[in-house]
Design a protein around this motif. Structure first.
Motif, PDB file in Angstrom:
ATOM      1  N   ASN A   1      45.533  51.999  74.294  1.00 40.48           N
ATOM      2  CA  ASN A   1      46.389  52.557  73.786  1.00 40.48           C
ATOM      3  C   ASN A   1      46.520  52.809  72.429  1.00 40.48           C
ATOM      4  OD1 ASN A   1      45.627  54.877  76.932  1.00 40.48           O
ATOM      5  ND2 ASN A   1      47.487  53.813  76.821  1.00 40.48           N
ATOM      6  N   TYR A   2      45.593  51.966  71.842  1.00 44.65           N
ATOM      7  CA  TYR A   2      45.833  52.258  70.404  1.00 44.65           C
ATOM      8  C   TYR A   2      44.800  52.727  69.774  1.00 44.65           C
ATOM      9  CZ  TYR A   2      48.835  48.273  69.330  1.00 44.65           C
ATOM     10  OH  TYR A   2      49.812  47.496  69.114  1.00 44.65           O
ATOM     11  N   PHE A   3      45.862  53.876  68.265  1.00 39.46           N
ATOM     12  CA  PHE A   3      45.431  54.522  67.899  1.00 39.46           C
ATOM     13  C   PHE A   3      44.730  53.865  65.921  1.00 39.46           C
ATOM     14  CE2 PHE A   3      47.060  59.070  69.193  1.00 39.46           C
ATOM     15  CZ  PHE A   3      46.838  58.531  70.469  1.00 39.46           C
ATOM     16  N   MET A   4      43.769  53.673  65.764  1.00 34.40           N
ATOM     17  CA  MET A   4      43.574  53.443  64.787  1.00 34.40           C
ATOM     18  C   MET A   4      42.849  54.046  63.634  1.00 34.40           C
ATOM     19  SD  MET A   4      40.853  49.891  66.323  1.00 34.40           S
ATOM     20  CE  MET A   4      41.186  48.710  65.095  1.00 34.40           C
ATOM     21  N   GLY A   5      43.244  53.815  62.067  1.00 33.36           N
ATOM     22  CA  GLY A   5      42.965  54.511  60.544  1.00 33.36           C
ATOM     23  C   GLY A   5      42.778  54.113  59.838  1.00 33.36           C
ATOM     24  N   TRP A   6      41.734  54.016  58.712  1.00 32.01           N
ATOM     25  CA  TRP A   6      41.447  53.781  58.040  1.00 32.01           C
ATOM     26  C   TRP A   6      42.544  54.650  57.023  1.00 32.01           C
ATOM     27  CZ3 TRP A   6      38.209  50.020  56.869  1.00 32.01           C
ATOM     28  CH2 TRP A   6      37.089  49.477  57.680  1.00 32.01           C
ATOM     29  N   PHE A   7      43.227  53.867  55.387  1.00 33.07           N
ATOM     30  CA  PHE A   7      43.493  53.762  54.552  1.00 33.07           C
ATOM     31  C   PHE A   7      43.085  53.423  53.075  1.00 33.07           C
ATOM     32  CE2 PHE A   7      47.987  55.310  56.113  1.00 33.07           C
ATOM     33  CZ  PHE A   7      47.606  54.966  57.323  1.00 33.07           C
ATOM     34  N   ARG A   8      43.229  54.069  52.000  1.00 36.63           N
ATOM     35  CA  ARG A   8      42.585  53.366  50.772  1.00 36.63           C
ATOM     36  C   ARG A   8      43.433  53.737  49.843  1.00 36.63           C
ATOM     37  NH1 ARG A   8      38.070  58.129  49.306  1.00 36.63           N
ATOM     38  NH2 ARG A   8      40.199  60.264  48.481  1.00 36.63           N
ATOM     39  N   GLN A   9      43.421  52.471  48.921  1.00 37.26           N
ATOM     40  CA  GLN A   9      44.448  52.918  47.965  1.00 37.26           C
ATOM     41  C   GLN A   9      43.187  52.274  46.262  1.00 37.26           C
ATOM     42  OE1 GLN A   9      47.462  49.870  47.949  1.00 37.26           O
ATOM     43  NE2 GLN A   9      48.734  50.896  46.767  1.00 37.26           N
ATOM     44  N   ALA A  10      43.365  52.946  45.649  1.00 34.78           N
ATOM     45  CA  ALA A  10      43.165  53.316  44.370  1.00 34.78           C
ATOM     46  C   ALA A  10      43.692  52.355  43.507  1.00 34.78           C
ATOM     47  CB  ALA A  10      41.882  54.087  43.845  1.00 34.78           C
ATOM     48  N   PRO A  11      42.980  51.750  42.237  1.00 35.19           N
ATOM     49  CA  PRO A  11      43.909  51.442  41.097  1.00 35.19           C
ATOM     50  C   PRO A  11      45.081  52.313  40.389  1.00 35.19           C
ATOM     51  CG  PRO A  11      41.720  50.406  40.704  1.00 35.19           C
ATOM     52  CD  PRO A  11      41.739  51.010  41.741  1.00 35.19           C
ATOM     53  N   GLY A  12      46.125  51.974  40.452  1.00 31.62           N
ATOM     54  CA  GLY A  12      46.967  52.988  40.012  1.00 31.62           C
ATOM     55  C   GLY A  12      47.870  54.517  40.709  1.00 31.62           C
ATOM     56  N   LYS A  13      47.018  54.156  42.183  1.00 30.63           N
ATOM     57  CA  LYS A  13      47.515  55.146  42.789  1.00 30.63           C
ATOM     58  C   LYS A  13      48.237  54.633  43.598  1.00 30.63           C
ATOM     59  CE  LYS A  13      43.807  58.164  40.770  1.00 30.63           C
ATOM     60  NZ  LYS A  13      42.674  59.380  41.911  1.00 30.63           N
ATOM     61  N   GLU A  14      48.607  55.682  45.079  1.00 33.47           N
ATOM     62  CA  GLU A  14      49.422  55.149  45.634  1.00 33.47           C
ATOM     63  C   GLU A  14      48.553  55.486  46.805  1.00 33.47           C
ATOM     64  OE1 GLU A  14      53.908  57.703  45.293  1.00 33.47           O
ATOM     65  OE2 GLU A  14      52.880  57.814  47.297  1.00 33.47           O
ATOM     66  N   ARG A  15      48.878  54.232  48.750  1.00 35.59           N
ATOM     67  CA  ARG A  15      48.010  54.405  48.939  1.00 35.59           C
ATOM     68  C   ARG A  15      47.688  55.723  50.559  1.00 35.59           C
ATOM     69  NH1 ARG A  15      50.181  50.294  53.864  1.00 35.59           N
ATOM     70  NH2 ARG A  15      51.472  52.076  54.249  1.00 35.59           N
ATOM     71  N   GLU A  16      46.608  55.810  50.739  1.00 30.13           N
ATOM     72  CA  GLU A  16      46.336  57.213  51.458  1.00 30.13           C
ATOM     73  C   GLU A  16      46.058  57.157  52.832  1.00 30.13           C
ATOM     74  OE1 GLU A  16      43.947  60.061  49.034  1.00 30.13           O
ATOM     75  OE2 GLU A  16      42.822  58.921  48.274  1.00 30.13           O
TER      76      GLU A  16
ATOM     77  N   VAL B   1      39.358  50.049  47.452  1.00 34.06           N
ATOM     78  CA  VAL B   1      40.417  49.043  48.945  1.00 34.06           C
ATOM     79  C   VAL B   1      40.758  49.786  49.878  1.00 34.06           C
ATOM     80  CG1 VAL B   1      41.221  46.986  49.437  1.00 34.06           C
ATOM     81  CG2 VAL B   1      40.757  47.611  46.707  1.00 34.06           C
ATOM     82  N   TYR B   2      39.880  49.817  50.715  1.00 29.44           N
ATOM     83  CA  TYR B   2      39.847  50.659  52.022  1.00 29.44           C
ATOM     84  C   TYR B   2      40.496  49.799  53.223  1.00 29.44           C
ATOM     85  CZ  TYR B   2      37.476  54.384  50.385  1.00 29.44           C
ATOM     86  OH  TYR B   2      37.030  55.241  49.941  1.00 29.44           O
ATOM     87  N   TYR B   3      41.774  50.365  54.137  1.00 28.89           N
ATOM     88  CA  TYR B   3      42.834  49.101  55.240  1.00 28.89           C
ATOM     89  C   TYR B   3      42.590  49.760  56.187  1.00 28.89           C
ATOM     90  CZ  TYR B   3      44.541  47.134  50.525  1.00 28.89           C
ATOM     91  OH  TYR B   3      44.686  46.650  49.876  1.00 28.89           O
ATOM     92  N   CYS B   4      41.897  49.131  57.093  1.00 29.89           N
ATOM     93  CA  CYS B   4      42.297  49.668  58.727  1.00 29.89           C
ATOM     94  C   CYS B   4      43.500  49.673  59.304  1.00 29.89           C
ATOM     95  CB  CYS B   4      41.316  48.648  59.418  1.00 29.89           C
ATOM     96  SG  CYS B   4      41.537  49.272  61.082  1.00 29.89           S
ATOM     97  N   ALA B   5      44.299  49.651  59.982  1.00 30.56           N
ATOM     98  CA  ALA B   5      45.622  50.283  60.396  1.00 30.56           C
ATOM     99  C   ALA B   5      45.762  50.086  62.422  1.00 30.56           C
ATOM    100  CB  ALA B   5      46.161  51.037  59.760  1.00 30.56           C
ATOM    101  N   ALA B   6      46.565  49.504  62.593  1.00 31.48           N
ATOM    102  CA  ALA B   6      46.733  50.140  64.091  1.00 31.48           C
ATOM    103  C   ALA B   6      47.726  50.244  64.378  1.00 31.48           C
ATOM    104  CB  ALA B   6      45.817  49.102  64.937  1.00 31.48           C
ATOM    105  N   ASP B   7      47.581  51.000  65.323  1.00 36.04           N
ATOM    106  CA  ASP B   7      49.746  51.450  66.310  1.00 36.04           C
ATOM    107  C   ASP B   7      49.925  51.825  67.010  1.00 36.04           C
ATOM    108  OD1 ASP B   7      52.655  50.198  64.699  1.00 36.04           O
ATOM    109  OD2 ASP B   7      52.631  51.454  66.694  1.00 36.04           O
TER     110      ASP B   7
END
Length: 123
Positions: free
Chosen positions: A31-46, A93-99
């Motif tokens: 039952n883990y949800f997974m997601g993708w985030f990204r962070q460009a230089p000088g910007k917040e992660r979204e 930079v693209y990041y994977c996350a799970a919770d």
């Protein structure tokens, strides 16, 4: 603790496509949800996209809707981000996350994160 490893990043021309993969390992999880985030230089992660354990529920950010698709592998331990019609502004930079909750993942409060993979889109 869940370990997440991203792959598939690289350099692509505008209008091109890439598929990112995130492989999860470690403690048995369900039952883990997974997601993708990204962070460009000088910007917040979204947040970019997120998906439920079954794959039946997804979230896609407006900024990439219609171009990016999130999906889950048949074994559930892998999540993909298919990115089409890439634009220079997708460079990040693209990041994977799970919770264990969609809202937790989408809010950027996930407990597990990967190291990230660079995506560069040239104009």
């Amino acid at each position: 603790q869940v370990q997440l490893v991203e792959s598939g990043g690289g350099l692509v021309q505008a209008g091109g496509s890439l598929r990112l993969s995130c492989a999860a390992s470690g403690r048995p999880f369900t039952n883990y949800f997974m997601g993708w985030f990204r962070q460009a230089p000088g910007k917040e992660r979204e947040v970019v996209a997120a998906i439920s354990w079954s794959g039946g529920s997804t979230y896609v950010a407006d900024s990439v809707k219609g171009r990016f698709t999130i999906s889950r592998g048949s074994g559930k331990n892998t999540v993909y981000l298919q990115m089409n019609s890439l634009k220079p502004e997708d460079t990040a930079v693209y990041y994977c996350a799970a919770d264990d909750g969609m809202s937790t993942v989408v809010a950027g409060a996930a407990g597990s994160w990967g190291q990230g993979t660079q995506v560069t889109v040239s104009s």
